[in-house]
Design a protein around this motif. Structure first.
Motif, PDB file in Angstrom:
ATOM      1  N   LEU A 223     -11.181 -21.538 -10.061  1.00  0.00           N
ATOM      2  CA  LEU A 223      -9.921 -22.381 -10.012  1.00  0.00           C
ATOM      3  C   LEU A 223     -10.060 -23.769  -9.917  1.00  0.00           C
ATOM      4  O   LEU A 223      -9.451 -24.444 -10.534  1.00  0.00           O
ATOM      5  N   ARG A 224     -11.188 -23.945  -9.324  1.00  0.00           N
ATOM      6  CA  ARG A 224     -11.435 -25.633  -9.342  1.00  0.00           C
ATOM      7  C   ARG A 224     -12.089 -26.267 -10.815  1.00  0.00           C
ATOM      8  O   ARG A 224     -11.567 -27.363 -11.213  1.00  0.00           O
ATOM      9  N   ASN A 225     -12.185 -25.330 -11.821  1.00  0.00           N
ATOM     10  CA  ASN A 225     -12.931 -25.796 -13.006  1.00  0.00           C
ATOM     11  C   ASN A 225     -11.648 -26.158 -13.664  1.00  0.00           C
ATOM     12  O   ASN A 225     -11.333 -26.974 -14.705  1.00  0.00           O
ATOM     13  N   GLU A 226     -10.225 -25.261 -13.344  1.00  0.00           N
ATOM     14  CA  GLU A 226      -9.091 -25.779 -13.938  1.00  0.00           C
ATOM     15  C   GLU A 226      -8.675 -27.069 -13.237  1.00  0.00           C
ATOM     16  O   GLU A 226      -8.135 -27.904 -14.030  1.00  0.00           O
ATOM     17  N   LEU A 227      -8.499 -27.197 -12.213  1.00  0.00           N
ATOM     18  CA  LEU A 227      -7.869 -28.129 -11.359  1.00  0.00           C
ATOM     19  C   LEU A 227      -8.699 -29.503 -11.473  1.00  0.00           C
ATOM     20  O   LEU A 227      -8.087 -30.683 -11.648  1.00  0.00           O
ATOM     21  N   VAL A 228     -10.136 -29.408 -11.353  1.00  0.00           N
ATOM     22  CA  VAL A 228     -11.054 -30.483 -11.178  1.00  0.00           C
ATOM     23  C   VAL A 228     -12.021 -30.131 -12.354  1.00  0.00           C
ATOM     24  O   VAL A 228     -13.291 -29.559 -11.895  1.00  0.00           O
ATOM     25  N   PRO A 229     -11.695 -30.669 -13.405  1.00  0.00           N
ATOM     26  CA  PRO A 229     -13.006 -30.192 -14.724  1.00  0.00           C
ATOM     27  C   PRO A 229     -14.275 -30.618 -14.384  1.00  0.00           C
ATOM     28  O   PRO A 229     -15.278 -30.053 -14.881  1.00  0.00           O
ATOM     29  N   ILE A 230     -14.606 -31.725 -13.492  1.00  0.00           N
ATOM     30  CA  ILE A 230     -15.840 -31.971 -13.330  1.00  0.00           C
ATOM     31  C   ILE A 230     -16.722 -31.020 -12.558  1.00  0.00           C
ATOM     32  O   ILE A 230     -17.758 -30.993 -12.448  1.00  0.00           O
ATOM     33  N   ASN A 231     -15.926 -30.179 -11.933  1.00  0.00           N
ATOM     34  CA  ASN A 231     -16.665 -28.899 -11.295  1.00  0.00           C
ATOM     35  C   ASN A 231     -17.273 -28.109 -12.268  1.00  0.00           C
ATOM     36  O   ASN A 231     -18.407 -27.303 -11.945  1.00  0.00           O
ATOM     37  N   ARG A 232     -17.250 -28.057 -13.586  1.00  0.00           N
ATOM     38  CA  ARG A 232     -18.011 -27.332 -14.710  1.00  0.00           C
ATOM     39  C   ARG A 232     -19.426 -27.952 -14.692  1.00  0.00           C
ATOM     40  O   ARG A 232     -20.205 -27.178 -14.706  1.00  0.00           O
ATOM     41  N   LYS A 233     -19.505 -29.229 -14.423  1.00  0.00           N
ATOM     42  CA  LYS A 233     -21.042 -30.032 -14.255  1.00  0.00           C
ATOM     43  C   LYS A 233     -21.532 -29.778 -12.876  1.00  0.00           C
ATOM     44  O   LYS A 233     -22.691 -29.754 -12.979  1.00  0.00           O
ATOM     45  N   TYR A 234     -20.805 -30.038 -11.905  1.00  0.00           N
ATOM     46  CA  TYR A 234     -21.230 -30.071 -10.561  1.00  0.00           C
ATOM     47  C   TYR A 234     -20.374 -28.887  -9.835  1.00  0.00           C
ATOM     48  O   TYR A 234     -19.281 -29.421  -9.070  1.00  0.00           O
ATOM     49  N   PRO A 235     -20.721 -27.870  -9.736  1.00  0.00           N
ATOM     50  CA  PRO A 235     -20.032 -26.845  -9.164  1.00  0.00           C
ATOM     51  C   PRO A 235     -20.096 -26.845  -7.742  1.00  0.00           C
ATOM     52  O   PRO A 235     -20.854 -27.762  -6.979  1.00  0.00           O
ATOM     53  N   ILE A 236     -19.158 -26.127  -6.897  1.00  0.00           N
ATOM     54  CA  ILE A 236     -19.004 -26.417  -5.477  1.00  0.00           C
ATOM     55  C   ILE A 236     -20.167 -26.312  -4.627  1.00  0.00           C
ATOM     56  O   ILE A 236     -20.340 -26.954  -3.723  1.00  0.00           O
ATOM     57  N   ALA A 237     -21.093 -25.457  -4.861  1.00  0.00           N
ATOM     58  CA  ALA A 237     -22.211 -24.941  -4.097  1.00  0.00           C
ATOM     59  C   ALA A 237     -23.100 -26.368  -4.131  1.00  0.00           C
ATOM     60  O   ALA A 237     -23.457 -26.938  -2.760  1.00  0.00           O
ATOM     61  N   GLU A 238     -23.182 -26.938  -5.441  1.00  0.00           N
ATOM     62  CA  GLU A 238     -23.996 -28.188  -5.297  1.00  0.00           C
ATOM     63  C   GLU A 238     -23.318 -29.198  -4.747  1.00  0.00           C
ATOM     64  O   GLU A 238     -23.924 -30.224  -4.096  1.00  0.00           O
ATOM     65  N   LEU A 239     -22.050 -29.295  -4.794  1.00  0.00           N
ATOM     66  CA  LEU A 239     -21.081 -30.338  -4.290  1.00  0.00           C
ATOM     67  C   LEU A 239     -21.475 -30.266  -2.489  1.00  0.00           C
ATOM     68  O   LEU A 239     -21.578 -31.291  -1.806  1.00  0.00           O
ATOM     69  N   LEU A 240     -21.142 -29.088  -2.130  1.00  0.00           N
ATOM     70  CA  LEU A 240     -21.301 -28.921  -0.598  1.00  0.00           C
ATOM     71  C   LEU A 240     -22.682 -29.425  -0.034  1.00  0.00           C
ATOM     72  O   LEU A 240     -23.038 -30.123   1.127  1.00  0.00           O
ATOM     73  N   ALA A 241     -23.746 -29.187  -0.838  1.00  0.00           N
ATOM     74  CA  ALA A 241     -25.240 -29.457  -0.553  1.00  0.00           C
ATOM     75  C   ALA A 241     -25.155 -30.862  -0.579  1.00  0.00           C
ATOM     76  O   ALA A 241     -25.862 -31.545   0.423  1.00  0.00           O
ATOM     77  N   ALA A 242     -24.724 -31.679  -1.435  1.00  0.00           N
ATOM     78  CA  ALA A 242     -24.695 -32.886  -1.664  1.00  0.00           C
ATOM     79  C   ALA A 242     -23.961 -33.426  -0.161  1.00  0.00           C
ATOM     80  O   ALA A 242     -24.413 -34.703   0.225  1.00  0.00           O
ATOM     81  N   CYS A 243     -22.737 -32.988  -0.042  1.00  0.00           N
ATOM     82  CA  CYS A 243     -21.977 -33.385   1.250  1.00  0.00           C
ATOM     83  C   CYS A 243     -22.914 -33.428   2.600  1.00  0.00           C
ATOM     84  O   CYS A 243     -22.828 -34.116   3.371  1.00  0.00           O
ATOM     85  N   ARG A 244     -23.442 -32.324   2.619  1.00  0.00           N
ATOM     86  CA  ARG A 244     -24.563 -32.144   4.029  1.00  0.00           C
ATOM     87  C   ARG A 244     -25.598 -33.106   3.984  1.00  0.00           C
ATOM     88  O   ARG A 244     -25.688 -33.614   5.010  1.00  0.00           O
ATOM     89  N   ARG A 245     -25.986 -33.514   2.971  1.00  0.00           N
ATOM     90  CA  ARG A 245     -27.046 -34.512   2.880  1.00  0.00           C
ATOM     91  C   ARG A 245     -26.588 -35.927   3.218  1.00  0.00           C
ATOM     92  O   ARG A 245     -26.785 -36.671   3.880  1.00  0.00           O
ATOM     93  N   TYR A 246     -25.159 -35.968   2.743  1.00  0.00           N
ATOM     94  CA  TYR A 246     -24.618 -37.304   3.202  1.00  0.00           C
ATOM     95  C   TYR A 246     -24.421 -37.346   4.607  1.00  0.00           C
ATOM     96  O   TYR A 246     -24.589 -38.734   5.229  1.00  0.00           O
ATOM     97  N   ILE A 247     -24.182 -36.587   5.370  1.00  0.00           N
ATOM     98  CA  ILE A 247     -23.647 -36.675   6.878  1.00  0.00           C
ATOM     99  C   ILE A 247     -24.765 -36.297   7.626  1.00  0.00           C
ATOM    100  O   ILE A 247     -24.779 -36.189   9.006  1.00  0.00           O
ATOM    101  N   ALA A 248     -25.830 -35.957   7.045  1.00  0.00           N
ATOM    102  CA  ALA A 248     -27.050 -35.412   7.790  1.00  0.00           C
ATOM    103  C   ALA A 248     -27.742 -36.196   8.891  1.00  0.00           C
ATOM    104  O   ALA A 248     -28.185 -35.959   9.757  1.00  0.00           O
ATOM    105  N   ASP A 249     -27.769 -37.736   8.500  1.00  0.00           N
ATOM    106  CA  ASP A 249     -28.394 -38.721   9.449  1.00  0.00           C
ATOM    107  C   ASP A 249     -27.285 -39.659  10.057  1.00  0.00           C
ATOM    108  O   ASP A 249     -27.415 -40.603  10.488  1.00  0.00           O
ATOM    109  N   LYS A 250     -26.148 -39.230   9.971  1.00  0.00           N
ATOM    110  CA  LYS A 250     -24.638 -39.802  10.640  1.00  0.00           C
ATOM    111  C   LYS A 250     -24.413 -38.826  11.503  1.00  0.00           C
ATOM    112  O   LYS A 250     -23.264 -38.097  11.338  1.00  0.00           O
TER     113      LYS A 250
END
Length: 361
Positions: A223-250
């Motif tokens: 569904l996100r591929n349709e609504l937010v096309p950049i998801n095809r390049k950076y899928p949800i699992a990779e996005l969640l991992a990056a978000c975890r990294r962002y708040i890891a030391d905060k």
């Protein structure tokens, strides 16, 4: 050189090249951003010789508004002229004890999210740091002139454009917002909203501590591929991992997930339960956004009852879920409605029209 767009580090470098001491940066920050002064001659704690040299070698060039609209609910939108045929929009949302300014980072948007009016208009270029911070400078000056002691208390990069695709200019602009000699906003009061450009999100992790909002809008890749096309390049699992990294030391920080409510598309009970499972271990706030229609939109807004039911499932599962109150929709100033004036280099509307001709849509 437009000094409006230089943060502390940039100003210190500028003055070093002039043979001046680093403290000149603090003086300029106070005059330009703290007091709104653009005339070097009025900066009385600078020597006459330095003022004359600055007048020769630099300027403070600020935005010009070509439209100022007021909503019935108090929201206010400005159209700010840039170069040539381009203009951007900035929106002030007043609330009790808070004045939130929604600013733009690009002329149009390089992404093409299917529910967003800005994306339909195409893309021209990134804004400079001066053009980004200039929106805050301009609105604060307007509020000062109108009295009542108001000033911008919160800034959200949720206007036109994807901020992380303008990384080199957005970061110094956010630093200016937090500088005590400029605007003095806390890191929690500056929020960057992204659709998830992961390489730049990881770079942001290294250099910034602003609050992060992520345009999620779907609980699965299909569904996100349709609504937010950049998801095809950076899928949800990779996005969640990056978000975890962002708040890891905060400590005590969380991610705000933006989720536009589209009738019959992403708003079912099953979608809500899937979202609960997805966010799982990430400290999260889910901001449900009633869809704001625009002429070309293929969607309808979810009903109030459906939004409440969706929110209840999230809350019962322990997630913090809020529903954004629609503000400024009578002046097209609500979320997803900003369009400005874009000399589109992508020819996006022309290409869309050709596709529709071919498909008969």
């Amino acid at each position: 050189m437009n000094l409006l767009g230089l943060d502390r580090k940039g100003l210190e470098g500028f003055f070093a090249e002039m043979g001046e001491k680093p403290f000149r940066a603090s003086q300029i920050l106070k005059w330009v951003h703290g007091r709104g002064v653009t005339d070097f001659e009025a900066m009385t704690d600078l020597s006459k010789a330095l003022r004359a040299r600055l007048a020769d070698e630099a300027e403070v060039r600020v935005p010009e508004a070509v439209m100022d609209q007021n909503s019935e609910d108090g929201t206010r939108k400005w159209l700010l002229r840039l170069d040539g045929s381009n203009a951007i929009e900035a929106v002030l949302i007043p609330e009790k004890n808070r004045e939130t300014l929604c600013i733009s980072s690009q002329v149009g948007c390089a992404l093409e999210c299917s529910f967003c009016s800005t994306g339909y208009q195409g893309f021209n270029r990134n804004l400079s740091t001066a053009e980004i911070i200039g929106q805050l400078w301009y609105v604060n000056r307007i509020l000062e002139r109108e009295g009542e002691g108001r000033q911008v208390t919160n800034v959200v990069f949720m206007g036109m454009g994807e901020p992380l695709l303008n990384f080199k200019n957005v970061v110094p602009a956010s630093e200016l917002m937090k500088d005590d000699h400029a605007y003095g906003l806390s890191k929690r009061r500056v929020t960057l909203s992204t659709s998830g450009v992961i390489p730049y999100l990881d770079r942001l992790t290294e250099v910034s501590d602003v609050s992060l909002a992520v345009s999620l809008h779907a609980p699965n890749d299909e569904l996100r591929n349709e609504l937010v096309p950049i998801n095809r390049k950076y899928p949800i699992a990779e996005l969640l991992a990056a978000c975890r990294r962002y708040i890891a030391d905060k400590p005590h920080r969380s991610i705000t997930w933006e989720y536009v409510m589209l009738d019959g598309v992403n708003d079912t009970d099953a979608h809500a339960r899937e979202l609960v499972d997805l966010l799982g271990d990430i400290p999260s706030k889910v901001n449900l956004i009633p869809f704001n229609p625009f002429p070309e939109a293929p969607y309808r807004r979810s009903s109030d009852a459906r939004i409440r039911a969706f929110a209840r499932i999230l809350s019962d599962a322990g997630l913090v879920a809020t529903t954004r109150k629609t503000r400024g929709d009578d002046i097209d100033g609500a979320c997803g409605q900003l369009v400005g004036k874009v000399a589109d280099r992508t020819r996006r509307q022309e290409k869309r029209a050709r596709r529709e001709q071919v498909t008969g849509a």
